[in-house]
Design an enzyme around this catalytic site. Structure first.
Site, PDB file in Angstrom:
ATOM      1  CE1 TYR A  63      -4.326   0.544  -0.298  1.00  0.00           C
ATOM      2  CE2 TYR A  63      -4.322  -1.566   0.848  1.00  0.00           C
ATOM      3  CZ  TYR A  63      -4.976  -0.611   0.074  1.00  0.00           C
ATOM      4  OH  TYR A  63      -6.266  -0.827  -0.316  1.00  0.00           O
ATOM      5  CD  GLU A  65      -4.917   4.770   0.610  1.00  0.00           C
ATOM      6  OE1 GLU A  65      -4.886   5.393   1.681  1.00  0.00           O
ATOM      7  OE2 GLU A  65      -5.902   4.102   0.235  1.00  0.00           O
ATOM      8  CG  ASP A 214      -8.221  10.435 -24.002  1.00  0.00           C
ATOM      9  OD1 ASP A 214      -7.158   9.779 -24.041  1.00  0.00           O
ATOM     10  OD2 ASP A 214      -9.326   9.933 -23.722  1.00  0.00           O
ATOM     11  CB  THR A 240      -4.114   4.045 -22.272  1.00  0.00           C
ATOM     12  OG1 THR A 240      -3.677   4.108 -23.638  1.00  0.00           O
ATOM     13  CG2 THR A 240      -5.614   4.270 -22.204  1.00  0.00           C
ATOM     14  CE  LYS A 243      -6.583   2.282 -25.363  1.00  0.00           C
ATOM     15  NZ  LYS A 243      -7.728   3.222 -25.515  1.00  0.00           N
ATOM     16  NE  ARG A 249      -5.248  -4.251 -20.254  1.00  0.00           N
ATOM     17  CZ  ARG A 249      -5.767  -3.848 -21.417  1.00  0.00           C
ATOM     18  NH1 ARG A 249      -6.722  -2.937 -21.443  1.00  0.00           N
ATOM     19  NH2 ARG A 249      -5.336  -4.352 -22.546  1.00  0.00           N
TER      20      ARG A 249
HETATM   21  C1  LIG Z   1      -8.816   3.434 -24.699  1.00  0.00           C
HETATM   22  C2  LIG Z   1      -9.239   4.825 -24.446  1.00  0.00           C
HETATM   23  C3  LIG Z   1      -9.525   5.280 -23.154  1.00  0.00           C
HETATM   24  C4  LIG Z   1      -9.739   4.362 -21.970  1.00  0.00           C
HETATM   25  O1  LIG Z   1      -8.726   3.583 -21.580  1.00  0.00           O
HETATM   26  P1  LIG Z   1      -9.005   2.340 -20.587  1.00  0.00           P
HETATM   27  O2  LIG Z   1      -7.648   2.012 -20.077  1.00  0.00           O
HETATM   28  O3  LIG Z   1      -9.659   1.289 -21.394  1.00  0.00           O
HETATM   29  O4  LIG Z   1      -9.898   2.835 -19.499  1.00  0.00           O
HETATM   30  C5  LIG Z   1      -9.765   6.630 -22.979  1.00  0.00           C
HETATM   31  N1  LIG Z   1      -9.744   7.476 -24.014  1.00  0.00           N
HETATM   32  C6  LIG Z   1      -9.508   7.067 -25.275  1.00  0.00           C
HETATM   33  C7  LIG Z   1      -9.494   8.075 -26.380  1.00  0.00           C
HETATM   34  C8  LIG Z   1      -9.266   5.728 -25.538  1.00  0.00           C
HETATM   35  O5  LIG Z   1      -9.091   5.310 -26.803  1.00  0.00           O
END
Ligand SMILES: *Cc1c(COP(=O)(O)O)cnc(C)c1O
Length: 431
Positions: A63, A65, A214, A240, A243, A249
């Site tokens: 932990y 936090e 994002d 993220t 990807k 992840r």
């Molecule tokens: C994949 C994605 C997310 C979310 O990611 P997770 O890890 O699946 O929660 C947020 N914004 C965009 C544009 C994405 O393509």
């Protein structure tokens, strides 16, 4: 002579997962599936053995936090260094000043970013979701659409225009003037073109809004220099890490503003999360270190070259792509005009039977539901990690074309499946 004798291991080669044969069997089956299929889901990748080792390490026990040097628990001495290394590498990689590496996922990163700067009921701009947006950008079934007031900007739908299928920046300006949003959000899940962050900055400045990007999908391209950076134009950048960035992840939030950084830190913890996943944060640090190396620039460039090769080969065979091509790692094949009877659902299911893993996708002005759709999204991040090149993409386009023209014929799908396995054997997992 040593006082303590090293005991002879009684079972020298056991795998710890043998302790649970049910789960071990399924993990082995999944490894086999990944090895012998072509992973073309644009949001997936094959992370490194080092990242997986950190993710599966003893760090999961602790932990932590709080933040480095400001923890609520004892015993965090090594974790402070791990988290600080992750933060420092993010700042170097993306050219920003502040990073929060604790969000458990991209969705959690967006939740915390919204919580940092918006009040319930506040208005924000984001793309029409079926044109390539994400659930967390104002969907009615997500907190972002329930607690806040999203107004959606369109793509250019006029086929006679050169920028057909691109963001309609004039519409963004007009909606900003009309709705005076507190925040403008760019960055997408199924958008194949370069994002003009500078143009979004102008729109945000015209109405005094914050600009948030994002970059969940394109983070690896940004890190590798294959897509322009959202800095210095954006106030907040979320992403993220799993990807195109090819890490574990997880999520990440960046900014150049000290004031926003403080609000973001409080919004992540204690605002929306408890204990950070320190095993994942160690994996993120490793992934950022990998992305700082020169060979990651080559990887990012190859991902784009492969997507463009795939796009050209499919267009050659008569398939239509949204925006007629790609600048990044993904394409969206739109069946509406060329194959009006073909649905995204059938197209993706047939590909899966043939060993090509994709995702169905809505297309601009899609008349079908998100469960059926009129398109398929295909990405090259994972295949590029396996070492497939532009010529291989022509082979892949041939396989896809055979599957979709077969109308689901079993013998054809079986024949393609066997060609897919051959191609996979030529490009084994890199670890
Ligand atoms: C994949 C994605 C997310 C979310 O990611 P997770 O890890 O699946 O929660 C947020 N914004 C965009 C544009 C994405 O393509």
């Amino acid at each position: 002579m040593s006082a303590v004798e090293t005991p002879t291991p009684t079972q020298p080669h056991t795998n710890p997962l043998d302790a649970d044969p049910d789960i071990h069997r399924l993990i082995k089956a999944e490894a086999e599936r990944q090895e012998h299929t072509l992973e073309m889901i644009a949001s997936e990748n094959h992370t490194s053995a080092a990242v997986m080792a950190a993710n599966g390490s003893c760090l999961t026990n602790k932990y932590c936090e709080g933040y480095p040097k400001k923890r609520y628990y004892s015993g965090c001495e090594f974790y402070d260094d791990i988290e600080q290394i992750a933060i420092d590498r993010v700042n170097q990689l993306f050219g920003c000043q502040y990073a929060n590496v604790q969000p458990h996922s991209g969705a959690n990163a967006n939740l915390a970013a919204f919580a940092a700067v918006l009040e319930p009921g506040d208005t924000f701009l984001s793309v029409v979701l079926s044109d390539g947006g994400h659930l967390t950008h104002g969907s009615t079934v997500n907190y972002s659409g329930k607690w806040f007031k999203p107004v959606h900007y369109p793509l250019v739908y006029d086929e006679s225009r050169d920028d057909f299928g691109c963001i309609d920046y004039d519409a963004v300006d007009a909606l900003a003037a009309e709705h005076q949003p507190k925040l403008i959000l760019c960055g997408y899940s199924a958008y194949p073109r370069t994002i003009n962050f500078e143009r979004f900055r102008q729109a945000a400045d015209s109405c005094g809004a914050l600009l948030m990007a994002d970059i969940a999908h394109i983070a690896g391209l940004v890190a590798g220099g294959a897509h322009p950076s959202p800095f210095p134009h954006c106030d907040i950048v979320t992403t993220t890490t799993h990807k195109t960035l090819r890490g574990p992840r997880g999520g990440l939030i960046m900014t150049n503003s000290e004031d926003l950084a403080k609000k973001i830190d409080r919004a992540v913890f204690p605002g929306t999360q408890g204990g950070p996943l320190m095993n994942t944060i160690a994996g993120k640090a490793i992934c950022f270190g990998e992305a700082l190396r020169d060979d990651f620039k080559t990887y990012a460039a190859n991902v784009v070259a492969n997507a463009q090769s795939l796009a050209a080969a499919l267009i050659d065979k008569g398939w239509e792509l949204t925006s007629r091509g790609t600048d990044n790692h993904l394409i969206v094949v739109d069946f509406t005009r060329t194959h009006p009877d073909l649905t995204g659902k059938d197209a993706a299911n047939w590909l899966e039977t043939a060993g090509i893993i994709s995702s169905k996708s809505t297309v601009p002005n899609d008349q079908r539901s998100p469960f059926v759709t009129s398109g398929v999204r295909l990405g090259t991040p994972a295949l590029t990690t396996r070492g497939l090149n532009e010529d291989d993409m022509k082979t892949v386009a041939d396989l896809i074309d055979r599957v979709w023209n077969s109308a689901g014929d079993e013998a054809t799908l079986k024949a393609v499946r066997s060609d897919v396995v051959d191609l996979c054997k030529q490009h084994p997992m890199p670890h």
